[in-house]
Design an enzyme around this catalytic site. Structure first.
Site, short mmCIF file in Angstrom:
data_model
loop_
_atom_site.label_atom_id
_atom_site.label_comp_id
_atom_site.label_asym_id
_atom_site.label_seq_id
_atom_site.Cartn_x
_atom_site.Cartn_y
_atom_site.Cartn_z
N HIS A 1 0.82 -1.21 0.00
CA HIS A 1 0.00 0.00 0.00
C HIS A 1 0.86 1.26 0.00
CE1 HIS A 1 0.46 0.81 4.39
NE2 HIS A 1 0.35 -0.49 4.57
N ASP B 1 0.04 4.47 1.11
CA ASP B 1 -0.07 5.44 2.20
C ASP B 1 0.76 5.02 3.40
OD1 ASP B 1 -1.98 3.29 2.45
OD2 ASP B 1 -2.94 4.39 4.07
N ASP C 1 6.59 0.91 6.87
CA ASP C 1 5.26 0.31 6.74
C ASP C 1 4.43 1.23 5.85
OD1 ASP C 1 2.75 -0.83 7.02
OD2 ASP C 1 2.46 -0.12 9.08
N GLU D 1 -4.75 2.22 2.96
CA GLU D 1 -4.81 1.00 3.77
C GLU D 1 -4.93 1.32 5.25
OE1 GLU D 1 -3.05 -2.41 6.12
OE2 GLU D 1 -2.44 -0.29 5.99
N GLU D 2 -4.24 2.35 5.69
CA GLU D 2 -4.10 2.61 7.11
C GLU D 2 -5.37 3.15 7.77
OE1 GLU D 2 -1.75 1.46 8.66
OE2 GLU D 2 0.12 1.56 7.56
N ASP E 1 3.73 -6.90 3.32
CA ASP E 1 3.31 -5.93 4.34
C ASP E 1 3.32 -6.52 5.74
OD1 ASP E 1 2.38 -3.56 5.44
OD2 ASP E 1 0.28 -3.98 4.99
N HIS F 1 4.00 2.77 13.09
CA HIS F 1 2.95 3.72 13.50
C HIS F 1 3.41 4.64 14.64
CE1 HIS F 1 -0.51 1.00 11.80
NE2 HIS F 1 0.48 1.20 10.93
#
Length: 485
Positions: A77, A79, A116, A146-147, A170, A457
């Protein structure tokens, strides 16, 4: 950014990662990175297009001798999670990520790194750009958003992809092959409250909770990390005994990030000042002692400030504090069928009190659909009893493991041959897009793997350089041993 990045091996991956990290790519605002990826594919002369929601697809023909192999769809992904430390000055909308090397790790200066899932994206870009790597027909799928909801995967229609095998790049442990993941649902609670004028003579305080590690609310939910919203709420519960009144509150942010920081403005009758500060200090020390192993840098600060002109009414404040106290946070249940797998969890991700409005955001996950909804309903009941309106949204399905998968058998064999040990075949508690893509492409054989990434994150996010080298070696061997049609 340190030029050392461009000297790392494999250079083809790190070059693409640096180029990608120069492009702002927050969830739901991926226009710049979509254009970047479209230009990348077109400049290589490959079939390149985006679907109606913004996912980018690039196809590269097989190298000589591999034309009769099954087509592989490589998926990551675009983003990334945008998080920074409170004392870091950085504009995610205009600045590229500032990377540096420390030992075996690539890190970012005070922000998330974007490994990520930028390492997955960069790896696919490296394969597309290469001219000396043998491979079957390749189809690159770069999804968006995705997030914050997996809307890219949800928006991808059946019939677009042509691949027989999907390799999702991922996951974040280089000794694992993932064959399943948890599903999730957002639980959002809202309510109004009546603001009251502050009492003449009240004094004001500003409370800050900071220094927590934070991290991925799926991958790291089992570690016992501190949740800034829960910690702040415990402090407010203590203050309620002294008729403390909340003026404003802001804790956490993104639904899939364990909250690292919380800030609150409170008013207090000056006659309670000494007793309140004494008790506050005792509770703050208790919390720090409880979390000293996992959160050695936790800081709880209270400082005098200008009193708020408007504060919460006591009734609404009591319901807010007690509902958050009662709401479950962290691991709810472990899997009975897969050892050491978190089955069900909740992350109280965001709490905001501002100008008569309260907002609470949670992300509930589970590998079992009924268990997910059971916990979501428990949270809903808790908040409704406190007068909140509760909404379920952001649903995404889990990915059911297929232990008889052909590509699993192949990747297990390759891993053992290369690294002289068995890989861990696992299901993860994070959300992967494989569950959604599998609904639209039920015959596509899927596995997920990736390099070792820690602290995703959060501003502590980092990726292992040696792990990227291991991951690249593994992937190239998989491409060489792709089965014939």
């Amino acid at each position: 950014m340190s030029n050392t990045i461009f000297q790392l091996e494999p250079k083809l991956i790190w070059e693409q990662f640096a180029n990608l990290n120069a492009v702002p790519r927050p969830s739901k605002n991926e226009e710049k990175v979509i254009a970047f990826m479209m230009n990348f594919g077109n400049n290589l002369g490959f079939e390149t297009f985006k679907d109606e929601v913004g996912n980018v697809i690039i196809r590269k023909p097989a190298t000589p001798g591999f034309v009769n192999r099954k087509m592989i769809t490589l998926q990551s992904h675009l983003d990334m999670v945008h998080q920074k430390n409170a004392d870091t000055e950085f504009d995610f909308d205009t600045q590229g990520i500032q990377m540096f090397v420390e030992g075996d790790w690539v890190k970012a200066k005070g922000t998330t790194l974007g490994a990520d899932n930028g390492l997955g994206v960069a790896t696919i870009m490296a394969l597309l750009k290469s001219n000396d790597i043998p491979h079957p027909p390749l189809e690159a799928l770069f999804t968006i958003d995705e997030e914050t909801g997996m809307t890219g995967a949800f928006g991808l229609k059946g019939g677009i992809l042509k691949g027989d095998i999907l390799l999702n790049l991922d996951t974040e442990e280089d000794d694992e092959i993932d064959i399943g993941c948890a599903g999730g649902i957002d639980v959002t609670a809202k309510r109004h409250y009546n603001e009251k004028s502050s009492v003449h003579g009240d004094i004001g305080f500003e409370i800050k909770v900071k220094g927590l590690k934070g991290g991925h609310s799926g991958i790291e939910i089992h570690k016992g990390l501190g949740n800034a919203n829960k910690i702040m709420n415990r402090l407010l519960y203590t203050g309620s005994k002294y008729n403390m009144r909340v003026g404003a509150l802001q804790g956490g942010g993104l639904r899939n990030a364990i909250p690292r920081e919380s800030w609150c403005k409170v008013n207090l009758d000056k006659t309670h000042e000494v007793a309140f500060l004494e008790q506050f200090g005792l509770v703050a020390e208790d919390i720090k002692k409880e979390l000293k192993v996992m959160e050695p840098n936790l800081s709880i600060i209270i400082a005098p400030s200008k009193p708020s002109k408007r504060v919460m009414g006591l009734g609404a404040q009591e319901k807010l504090v007690k509902s958050i106290y009662a709401a479950h946070n962290g691991v709810y249940a472990m899997s009975a069928s897969i050892p050491d797998l978190v089955e069900t969890s909740n992350n109280i991700a965001r709490v905001q009190v501002k100008e008569g409005e309260i907002l609470i955001n949670c992300l509930t996950r589970s590998a079992v659909e009924t268990a997910k909804m059971d916990l979501a309903n428990a949270l809903k009941s808790t908040f409704e009893l406190a007068g909140f309106e509760v909404e379920f949204k952001g649903f995404y399905p889990g990915w059911s493991p297929n232990p008889d998968s052909e590509i699993l058998r192949i990747t297990k064999g390759i891993y053992k041959d290369l690294f002289k040990e068995e890989p861990k075949v696992v299901a993860c508690h994070a959300g992967l897009e494989c569950g959604i893509l599998g609904q639209y492409y039920p015959n596509m054989d899927m596995v997920s793997f990736g390099p070792t990434i820690l602290g995703a994150h959060s501003p502590d996010e980092r990726v292992s350089i040696s792990s990227v080298q291991k991951f690249w070696k593994f992937l190239l061997k998989i491409l060489k041993e792709t089965p014939v049609k």
